[in-house]
Scaffold this motif. Structure first.
Motif, PDB file in Angstrom:
ATOM      1  N   LEU A  74       0.829  -1.201   0.000  1.00 22.84           N
ATOM      2  CA  LEU A  74       0.000   0.000   0.000  1.00 22.84           C
ATOM      3  C   LEU A  74       0.868   1.258   0.000  1.00 22.84           C
ATOM      4  N   GLU A  75       1.972   1.218   0.733  1.00 24.18           N
ATOM      5  CA  GLU A  75       2.897   2.352   0.712  1.00 24.18           C
ATOM      6  C   GLU A  75       3.543   2.508  -0.652  1.00 24.18           C
ATOM      7  N   LEU A  76       3.771   1.387  -1.340  1.00 30.65           N
ATOM      8  CA  LEU A  76       4.315   1.435  -2.698  1.00 30.65           C
ATOM      9  C   LEU A  76       3.381   2.209  -3.622  1.00 30.65           C
ATOM     10  N   PHE A  77       2.079   1.975  -3.518  1.00 30.29           N
ATOM     11  CA  PHE A  77       1.113   2.692  -4.346  1.00 30.29           C
ATOM     12  C   PHE A  77       0.939   4.135  -3.886  1.00 30.29           C
ATOM     13  N   GLU A  78       1.080   4.384  -2.595  1.00 21.45           N
ATOM     14  CA  GLU A  78       0.996   5.764  -2.123  1.00 21.45           C
ATOM     15  C   GLU A  78       2.147   6.595  -2.686  1.00 21.45           C
ATOM     16  N   ARG A  79       3.345   6.022  -2.742  1.00 21.29           N
ATOM     17  CA  ARG A  79       4.476   6.740  -3.325  1.00 21.29           C
ATOM     18  C   ARG A  79       4.294   6.907  -4.828  1.00 21.29           C
ATOM     19  N   LEU A  80       3.603   5.956  -5.448  1.00 22.56           N
ATOM     20  CA  LEU A  80       3.325   6.081  -6.870  1.00 22.56           C
ATOM     21  C   LEU A  80       2.417   7.276  -7.139  1.00 22.56           C
ATOM     22  N   LEU A  81       1.458   7.530  -6.256  1.00 22.58           N
ATOM     23  CA  LEU A  81       0.479   8.597  -6.460  1.00 22.58           C
ATOM     24  C   LEU A  81       0.918   9.925  -5.852  1.00 22.58           C
ATOM     25  N   THR A  82       1.943   9.901  -4.992  1.00 25.47           N
ATOM     26  CA  THR A  82       2.413  11.127  -4.344  1.00 25.47           C
ATOM     27  C   THR A  82       3.610  11.695  -5.098  1.00 25.47           C
ATOM     28  N   PRO A  83       3.611  12.986  -5.420  1.00 27.30           N
ATOM     29  CA  PRO A  83       4.759  13.573  -6.135  1.00 27.30           C
ATOM     30  C   PRO A  83       6.070  13.369  -5.377  1.00 27.30           C
ATOM     31  N   TRP A  84       7.073  12.870  -6.090  1.00 30.33           N
ATOM     32  CA  TRP A  84       8.382  12.605  -5.501  1.00 30.33           C
ATOM     33  C   TRP A  84       9.156  13.899  -5.345  1.00 30.33           C
ATOM     34  N   LYS A  85       9.920  14.004  -4.274  1.00 28.36           N
ATOM     35  CA  LYS A  85      10.830  15.138  -4.085  1.00 28.36           C
ATOM     36  C   LYS A  85      12.190  14.608  -3.662  1.00 28.36           C
ATOM     37  N   PRO A  86      13.266  15.254  -4.069  1.00 26.16           N
ATOM     38  CA  PRO A  86      14.610  14.741  -3.767  1.00 26.16           C
ATOM     39  C   PRO A  86      14.919  14.776  -2.283  1.00 26.16           C
ATOM     40  N   TRP A  87      15.732  13.850  -1.856  1.00 29.28           N
ATOM     41  CA  TRP A  87      16.171  13.801  -0.470  1.00 29.28           C
ATOM     42  C   TRP A  87      17.287  14.814  -0.230  1.00 29.28           C
ATOM     43  N   SER A  88      17.487  15.127   1.017  1.00 29.42           N
ATOM     44  CA  SER A  88      18.655  15.912   1.432  1.00 29.42           C
ATOM     45  C   SER A  88      19.765  14.918   1.774  1.00 29.42           C
ATOM     46  N   LEU A  89      20.583  14.608   0.789  1.00 27.56           N
ATOM     47  CA  LEU A  89      21.615  13.585   0.966  1.00 27.56           C
ATOM     48  C   LEU A  89      22.670  14.069   1.951  1.00 27.56           C
ATOM     49  N   ARG A  90      22.931  13.266   2.973  1.00 29.94           N
ATOM     50  CA  ARG A  90      23.829  13.677   4.050  1.00 29.94           C
ATOM     51  C   ARG A  90      25.223  13.067   3.949  1.00 29.94           C
ATOM     52  N   HIS A  91      25.391  12.058   3.121  1.00 22.57           N
ATOM     53  CA  HIS A  91      26.666  11.359   3.078  1.00 22.57           C
ATOM     54  C   HIS A  91      27.526  11.862   1.921  1.00 22.57           C
ATOM     55  N   GLU A  92      28.775  12.032   2.218  1.00 24.80           N
ATOM     56  CA  GLU A  92      29.715  12.568   1.242  1.00 24.80           C
ATOM     57  C   GLU A  92      29.877  11.600   0.070  1.00 24.80           C
ATOM     58  N   GLY A  93      29.905  12.158  -1.133  1.00 24.82           N
ATOM     59  CA  GLY A  93      30.083  11.350  -2.326  1.00 24.82           C
ATOM     60  C   GLY A  93      28.796  10.949  -3.004  1.00 24.82           C
ATOM     61  N   LEU A  94      27.647  11.187  -2.375  1.00 26.52           N
ATOM     62  CA  LEU A  94      26.358  10.839  -2.963  1.00 26.52           C
ATOM     63  C   LEU A  94      25.696  12.087  -3.531  1.00 26.52           C
ATOM     64  N   GLN A 106       7.562  16.481  -8.331  1.00 24.09           N
ATOM     65  CA  GLN A 106       6.928  17.774  -8.070  1.00 24.09           C
ATOM     66  C   GLN A 106       6.963  18.667  -9.301  1.00 24.09           C
ATOM     67  N   ASP A 107       8.016  18.566 -10.095  1.00 24.28           N
ATOM     68  CA  ASP A 107       8.112  19.374 -11.308  1.00 24.28           C
ATOM     69  C   ASP A 107       7.184  18.876 -12.406  1.00 24.28           C
ATOM     70  N   ASN A 108       6.888  17.583 -12.393  1.00 23.27           N
ATOM     71  CA  ASN A 108       6.023  17.002 -13.418  1.00 23.27           C
ATOM     72  C   ASN A 108       5.062  16.027 -12.745  1.00 23.27           C
ATOM     73  N   PRO A 109       4.052  16.535 -11.995  1.00 22.72           N
ATOM     74  CA  PRO A 109       3.142  15.640 -11.279  1.00 22.72           C
ATOM     75  C   PRO A 109       2.253  14.863 -12.239  1.00 22.72           C
TER      76      PRO A 109
END
Length: 414
Positions: A74-94, A106-109
Motif C-alpha cells: 500500500l505504501e508502494l502505491f501511495e508513493r506512486l500517487l504522491t509527487p516525488w521530491k529529492p532527499w537531502s543527501l547527508r553522506h559525502e560522495g552521494l 513535483q516538477d512534473n506531477p
C-alpha cells in the motif's frame, strides 16, 4: 526520434511488482544514555514497481524487516500517487544525476495508474486491502503468475540483478547471491558491525534507482526510461495519468474502511464505543448516532491508528474516535499493535506502558540482528521527526530514572 513500441507495448499497459531480499547487512548506530552502540542489522526487503514497456521504475519501498507486508504494498502505491521530491543527501560522495527522479515528481506531477499489475504468489499480494485498492479504486486488473515462474516478470527480476551489480555487491558487507559467492563479506569481519550504515545504504539506493530512470538503454533505442515514459504519455491516450486534481487525498491507499458494531451502555453512564484492533475507540460524536443504528464504518490510517474516522452507513462523517490513553503515547501501525498484543498474550511483555515496554525489550536484545531491524521500524513509527523518546523503567521492576534514546543514521525517508 524516440522508439518504444516496437513490440506493440505502451507505457502503463502492464506494471510488474516484486520484492527482493537485499544482499546486504547494514549497521545501526544506537544512541543510548549518550553512548553510541554500533549494531549489525539483518537483510532488508526491497519492493519495486517497474513499467514493462519503458523499463522505468515507478516506485519502490525499502523495508528494514525480513518480509514485505500488505502495508508495504500500500505504501508502494501511495508513493506512486504522491509527487516525488529529492532527499537531502547527508553522506559525502552521494549526489543525484542531472534530471534524475521518479516519474511522478513535483516538477512534473502525474498520478500514474496502470491497466494491469503483475504479481507473484506472495501472501501479501493476495491481501484484500491490496485487491480493493486496485480493483475498486484504481479500476485495474491483477495478474498472479504461476508459482515458481519468475521469468514472467523478467524485467523486475533483472532490475534487482542490476541493482546488485551496480550497488549492493560492491559494498564490503554484502552477503553475495549465494553462499560461495566470492563477493561476500570476509569471514573475519562477520562478527563486527559493517562500515556502511543503514541510512547510507538507503541514500545510495535512492541515487541508484533514480539514476537508472535517466540512463539511456540500448533496448529502448538509446532513450532513457523516463524520457520514453513521458513520450508515451504525450502520444497515446491510453497512457493518460489520473487527473491531478484528484490528488493523493482522494485515493489514500493506506486508509482502509471497516464495518464495526456500536456498543452502548444501558444506563448511558459512558460514551458509546466500538472495538478495533484489541482496543475500544470512543468519542462524543457517537452520541449523535440514532439508537437503531447498530453499526458504523470507520476509516483507519494503517500507519497511525491512535484515531479513526467514524462514518455512518450512508456515508455521513460523524467525527473522530480516540483509542485508549495507553495507545496514545506514540504513533504506531496496525502491525505494531498486533505484535505487541501477541507478546502480551504470551506473557512475554508486561508493564504499565506496553508501547514503551516493547521498545525497551528490543533495546535489551539489541545485539540480535532481527531486533536491530525492528528498532529501525519502530523508530520510524514512534518518532518520525526524530525528536527522541523518553522511556522510563517500569516502577514494578526498577526505580531508576528514565533514559532518552534515539536512532542515529537509521531514519527512514518518506
Amino acid at each position: 526520434m524516440i522508439v518504444g513500441s516496437e513490440f506493440g507495448r505502451r507505457a502503463l499497459d502492464e506494471v510488474q511488482i516484486d520484492e527482493h531480499l537485499i544482499d546486504f547487512q547494514g549497521k545501526l548506530i544506537l544512541d543510548l544514555n549518550n553512548k553510541f552502540i554500533p549494531l549489525r542489522t539483518a537483510r532488508a526487503t526491497l519492493v519495486v514497481m517497474i513499467d514493462k514497456a519503458t523499463d522505468c521504475i515507478l516506485s519502490y519501498v525499502l523495508n528494514p524487516v525480513h518480509t514485505a507486508s500488505q502495508d508495504d504494498l500500500l505504501e508502494l502505491f501511495e508513493r506512486l500517487l504522491t509527487p516525488w521530491k529529492p532527499w537531502s543527501l547527508r553522506h559525502e560522495g552521494l549526489s543525484y544525476q542531472v534530471e534524475a527522479c521518479l516519474p511522478n515528481s513535483q516538477d512534473n506531477p502525474s498520478f500514474l495508474v496502470a491497466k494491469q499489475y503483475a504479481f507473484d504468489n506472495a501472501m501479501s499480494h493476495y491481501a484484500l486491502t491490496v485487491k480493493d485498492l486496485l480493483l475498486k479504486k484504481l479500476c485495474a486488473t491483477t495478474n498472479y503468475s504461476h508459482p515458481a515462474s519468475p521469468l514472467t516478470r523478467h524485467l523486475v527480476e533483472f532490475a534487482f540483478q542490476r541493482l546488485n551489480k551496480r550497488l549492493v555487491h560492491r559494498l564490503p558487507s554484502t552477503t553475495g547471491s549465494y553462499p560461495n559467492d566470492p563477493a561476500h563479506e570476509a569471514r573475519k569481519n562477520r562478527n563486527k558491525p559493517p562500515v556502511i550504515t543503514y541510512q547510507a545504504f538507503e541514500e545510495a539506493l535512492e541515487v541508484a534507482i533514480t539514476a537508472h530512470n535517466v540512463t539511456p538503454l540500448a533496448r529502448l533505442g538509446g532513450s532513457t526510461p523516463l524520457e520514453l515514459l513521458r513520450f508515451h504519455q504525450e502520444s497515446f491516450l491510453s497512457c493518460r495519468p489520473l487527473d491531478p486534481l484528484d490528488g493523493i487525498q482522494h485515493w489514500e491507499p493506506l486508509t482502509t474502511t471497516h464495518s464495526v458494531a456500536v456498543h452502548r451502555a444501558t444506563d448511558r453512564s459512558r460514551y458509546a464505543f466500538v472495538n478495533f484492533c484489541y482496543a475500544r475507540y470512543s468519542g462524543a460524536c457517537l452520541s449523535e448516532l440514532p439508537n437503531n443504528d447498530k453499526s458504523i464504518l470507520i476509516a483507519v490510517n494503517r500507519r497511525d491508528i491512535r484515531k479513526v474516522r467514524a462514518i455512518t452507513k450512508d456515508g455521513v462523517l460523524l467525527g473522530e474516535l480516540n483509542a485508549p490513553l495507553e495507545w496514545q503515547g506514540y504513533r504506531h501501525s496496525i502491525r505494531t499493535r498486533k505484535t505487541i498484543m501477541k507478546l502480551v498474550k504470551t506473557h512475554a511483555l508486561h508493564g504499565k506502558d506496553i508501547m514503551a515496554g516493547y521498545l525497551r525489550q528490543l533495546i535489551d536484545n539489541k545485539h540480535h540482528p532481527y531486533c536491530a531491524q525492528q528498532i529501525i521500524r519502530v523508530c520510524s513509527e514512534y518518532d518520525p521527526e526524530r525528536r527522541g523518546i523518553n522511556l522510563y523503567q517500569d516502577e514494578a521492576r526498577s526505580k531508576s530514572s528514565g533514559f532518552k534514546w534515539s536512532v542515529s543514521l537509521a531514519d527512514r525517508r518518506h
